[in-house]
Enzyme design. Structure first.
Site, PDB file in Angstrom:
ATOM      1  N   GLN A 177       0.783  -1.245   0.000  1.00  0.00           N
ATOM      2  CA  GLN A 177       0.000   0.000   0.000  1.00  0.00           C
ATOM      3  C   GLN A 177       0.813   1.294   0.000  1.00  0.00           C
ATOM      4  OE1 GLN A 177      -3.340   2.360   2.646  1.00  0.00           O
ATOM      5  NE2 GLN A 177      -3.050   0.236   3.106  1.00  0.00           N
TER       6      GLN A 177
ATOM      7  N   GLU B 223       1.172  -1.239   8.326  1.00  0.00           N
ATOM      8  CA  GLU B 223       0.378  -0.087   8.780  1.00  0.00           C
ATOM      9  C   GLU B 223       0.278   0.057  10.310  1.00  0.00           C
ATOM     10  OE1 GLU B 223      -1.551   2.394   7.084  1.00  0.00           O
ATOM     11  OE2 GLU B 223      -1.851   3.085   9.121  1.00  0.00           O
TER      12      GLU B 223
ATOM     13  N   ASP C 158       0.575   3.760   6.035  1.00  0.00           N
ATOM     14  CA  ASP C 158       0.857   3.388   4.644  1.00  0.00           C
ATOM     15  C   ASP C 158       0.575   4.555   3.690  1.00  0.00           C
ATOM     16  OD1 ASP C 158       1.707   0.833   5.124  1.00  0.00           O
ATOM     17  OD2 ASP C 158      -0.235  -0.084   4.802  1.00  0.00           O
TER      18      ASP C 158
ATOM     19  N   GLY D  61      -8.016  20.498  18.580  1.00  0.00           N
ATOM     20  CA  GLY D  61      -7.653  21.910  18.573  1.00  0.00           C
ATOM     21  C   GLY D  61      -8.149  22.626  19.811  1.00  0.00           C
ATOM     22  N   GLY D  62      -8.172  23.926  19.744  1.00  0.00           N
ATOM     23  CA  GLY D  62      -8.597  24.719  20.889  1.00  0.00           C
ATOM     24  C   GLY D  62     -10.103  24.878  20.984  1.00  0.00           C
TER      25      GLY D  62
HETATM   26  N1  COA Z   1      11.938 -10.204  -8.891  1.00  0.00           N
HETATM   27  C1  COA Z   1      12.608 -10.948  -8.005  1.00  0.00           C
HETATM   28  N2  COA Z   1      12.496 -10.780  -6.673  1.00  0.00           N
HETATM   29  C2  COA Z   1      11.650  -9.830  -6.252  1.00  0.00           C
HETATM   30  C3  COA Z   1      10.911  -9.016  -7.119  1.00  0.00           C
HETATM   31  C4  COA Z   1      11.083  -9.229  -8.510  1.00  0.00           C
HETATM   32  N3  COA Z   1      10.436  -8.529  -9.416  1.00  0.00           N
HETATM   33  N4  COA Z   1      10.159  -8.181  -6.381  1.00  0.00           N
HETATM   34  C5  COA Z   1      10.414  -8.463  -5.101  1.00  0.00           C
HETATM   35  N5  COA Z   1      11.321  -9.454  -5.014  1.00  0.00           N
HETATM   36  C6  COA Z   1      11.889 -10.040  -3.798  1.00  0.00           C
HETATM   37  C7  COA Z   1      12.756  -9.094  -3.035  1.00  0.00           C
HETATM   38  O1  COA Z   1      13.997  -8.973  -3.643  1.00  0.00           O
HETATM   39  C8  COA Z   1      12.813  -9.775  -1.679  1.00  0.00           C
HETATM   40  O2  COA Z   1      13.778 -10.784  -1.722  1.00  0.00           O
HETATM   41  P1  COA Z   1      14.939 -10.952  -0.585  1.00  0.00           P
HETATM   42  O3  COA Z   1      14.245 -10.988   0.725  1.00  0.00           O
HETATM   43  O4  COA Z   1      15.560 -12.269  -0.961  1.00  0.00           O
HETATM   44  O5  COA Z   1      15.851  -9.821  -0.697  1.00  0.00           O
HETATM   45  C9  COA Z   1      11.465 -10.498  -1.596  1.00  0.00           C
HETATM   46  O6  COA Z   1      10.873 -10.350  -2.883  1.00  0.00           O
HETATM   47  C10 COA Z   1      10.499 -10.014  -0.575  1.00  0.00           C
HETATM   48  O7  COA Z   1      10.485  -8.619  -0.454  1.00  0.00           O
HETATM   49  P2  COA Z   1      10.006  -7.991   0.934  1.00  0.00           P
HETATM   50  O8  COA Z   1       9.974  -6.529   0.777  1.00  0.00           O
HETATM   51  O9  COA Z   1      10.858  -8.544   2.028  1.00  0.00           O
HETATM   52  O10 COA Z   1       8.507  -8.535   1.047  1.00  0.00           O
HETATM   53  P3  COA Z   1       7.732  -9.123   2.310  1.00  0.00           P
HETATM   54  O11 COA Z   1       6.404  -9.545   1.778  1.00  0.00           O
HETATM   55  O12 COA Z   1       8.494 -10.185   3.041  1.00  0.00           O
HETATM   56  O13 COA Z   1       7.564  -7.881   3.293  1.00  0.00           O
HETATM   57  C11 COA Z   1       6.824  -5.653   3.857  1.00  0.00           C
HETATM   58  C12 COA Z   1       6.580  -6.935   3.046  1.00  0.00           C
HETATM   59  C13 COA Z   1       5.805  -4.636   3.462  1.00  0.00           C
HETATM   60  C14 COA Z   1       6.705  -5.987   5.361  1.00  0.00           C
HETATM   61  C15 COA Z   1       8.263  -5.151   3.572  1.00  0.00           C
HETATM   62  O14 COA Z   1       8.404  -4.993   2.188  1.00  0.00           O
HETATM   63  C16 COA Z   1       8.567  -3.822   4.263  1.00  0.00           C
HETATM   64  O15 COA Z   1       8.832  -3.776   5.463  1.00  0.00           O
HETATM   65  N6  COA Z   1       8.584  -2.745   3.483  1.00  0.00           N
HETATM   66  C17 COA Z   1       8.944  -1.419   3.972  1.00  0.00           C
HETATM   67  C18 COA Z   1       7.839  -0.801   4.795  1.00  0.00           C
HETATM   68  C19 COA Z   1       6.541  -0.734   4.068  1.00  0.00           C
HETATM   69  O16 COA Z   1       6.416  -0.177   3.007  1.00  0.00           O
HETATM   70  N7  COA Z   1       5.517  -1.285   4.738  1.00  0.00           N
HETATM   71  C20 COA Z   1       4.155  -1.058   4.351  1.00  0.00           C
HETATM   72  C21 COA Z   1       3.692  -1.866   3.260  1.00  0.00           C
HETATM   73  S1  COA Z   1       2.090  -1.317   2.823  1.00  0.00           S
END
Ligand code: COA
Length: 415
Positions: free
Chosen positions: A17, A139, A168, A247-248
């Protein structure tokens, strides 16, 4: 008529998001947003909270309007080459992967700079530098860590998260502003820069007034506009203030006619001092105008909950829209509690494009929220979200790949 961000190309490496909110805004402002996804699955939200089997979810479609989708395996050597071509082709890379994921793909800041020194790299992370910088964040974690949850809810209940996605979508908004500013600065420096919006910071920015109150509390030990005053002692941290106005101008949510069966038959009522006379007249308490306990804002503070109780006896006799009409005639600030059903059906929001109906090839028609930012010379049209990889061939052709090269990449599973 052109759009404000015409000519700006965004390499959109966002998911879920926060990041997609940011790039959707940039797309509405006219940027060409190329969303990079993994073949087969794509952004995880395509399949989350599905209401129609096999069809992109509303979660995805409502956050990815006006974008193009290209599939690239970022871990495949030939996929990496495509990504590098995109880095050279684009102005901004936006990502919200877990900390370190972009580096693990080989897209370090130094490498990106060597490919395209003008590139802006914009990231959402859960936390900025510090003890939690490596954490994955969603979030509600941000709402809790950014001060929102501890200050939301009622004093006698637990901390509460809010329905507004301030962690988010709020952080996505902050990031979009940083990107536009970096694009503006690049006009004079010729160089890109890194832009970071941490979700904890974004939430705290939106909770700014609560840090104000923390310092007032530390100095005076009391906050007279809070519902705790004067009966419940304050602790050493800002307490939850229920529905008190931030607010106030004291305010509270009051029941309206029908509240026994309708969970949204309520109105927000603000006892703004300049219209105190009107409030007393409209609710039939003219004696409050001269009673020293009610006549001035300061005198009223210890009686606020009793005053709102009395006003509620009046609002309970009107439905929320009737009450709105009567109060607005006297400039008494108030607002009906609108349900999402009411908002979806509200004609004025449709007329301004704030609520839009979008047609999608596999989903059919659905409602979405349009661009809340209205610009007179750069109006936004809401276009449906892309199907997974819908624009892979088109974008690769723009990067100079021939059809045979694209077919080879596909056979290699690099795209
Ligand atoms: N091709 C190959 N690999 C891909 C890819 C693509 N096109 N797109 C994503 N990936 C891989 C990434 O390289 C990563 O691999 P790695 O862990 O081996 O380095 C993997 O997908 C997972 O990415 P990640 O961001 O860790 O996803 P997740 O589902 O485990 O975590 C979140 C999701 C949101 C918790 C995390 O991305 C995060 O903390 N983001 C920052 C904060 C944020 O935006 N949070 C709010 C989200 S609404």
């Amino acid at each position: 008529m052109g759009k404000a961000l015409d000519g700006v190309r965004i390499l959109d490496f966002t998911h879920v998001q926060s990041g997609p909110t940011c790039t959707q805004l940039l797309a509405w402002l006219g940027a060409d947003v190329i969303k990079v996804e993994r073949a087969g699955e794509g952004d995880i939200t395509r399949g989350q909270l599905r209401d129609i089997p096999g069809v992109d979810s509303l979660y995805f479609t409502m956050l990815n309007h006006n974008k193009r989708s290209i599939t690239v395996d970022a871990k495949h050597p030939k996929g990496k080459q495509v990504l590098e071509a995109l880095v050279k082709h684009c102005d901004v890379l936006v990502e919200n992967f877990a900390p370190g994921a972009l580096d693990r793909m080989g897209l370090t800041w130094e490498h990106i700079q060597s490919l395209n020194p003008r590139m802006i790299v914009a990231s959402v992370k859960g936390f900025g530098p510090g003890p939690y910088e490596d954490c994955k964040v969603y979030e509600n974690v941000a709402q809790c860590a950014g001060g929102s949850a501890s200050t939301t809810g009622f004093d006698d209940g637990p901390p509460m998260v809010t329905g507004a996605q301030i962690g988010d979508s709020g952080t996505g908004l902050h990031l979009a502003l940083g990107i536009v500013a970096a694009l503006y600065q690049r006009k004079t420096t010729g160089r890109g820069q890194r832009v970071l919006a941490a979700m904890q910071d974004g939430v705290l920015n939106l909770c700014r007034v609560k840090l104000r109150d923390q310092q007032r509390l530390a100095r005076t030990g009391v906050m007279e506009e809070y519902p705790q005053y004067p009966n419940t002692p304050f602790g050493d941290a800002v307490p939850r203030a229920g529905n008190a106005s931030g607010g106030g101008q004291p305010g509270w949510i009051l029941k309206c006619k029908g509240w026994e069966t309708d969970p949204n038959a309520y109105i927000y009522f603000i006892t703004q001092a300049p219209v105190w006379k009107d409030i007393c007249e409209v609710i039939g308490r003219p004696e409050w105008l001269t009673d020293p306990c009610y006549a001035t804002p300061k005198a009223r503070l210890p009686h606020l909950m009793e005053i709102f109780g009395q006003i509620e006896e009046w609002t309970k006799t009107k439905d929320k829209f009737e009450a709105m009409d009567l109060l607005n005639k006297r400039d008494i600030p108030c607002g009906p509690i609108l349900s999402m059903k009411e908002i979806a059906e509200e004609p004025s929001l449709r007329a301004t494009g704030t609520v839009v109906e979008v047609d999608h090839p596999t989903r059919g028609k659905y409602l979405s929220v349009g661009n809340p930012i209205k610009m007179s010379e750069s109006p936004s049209d809401v276009k449906r979200s892309p199907l997974l990889g819908e624009h892979t061939d088109e974008v690769l052709a723009e990067l100079g790949y021939t059809q045979d090269q694209v077919a080879a990449l596909r056979a290699d599973k690099a795209i």
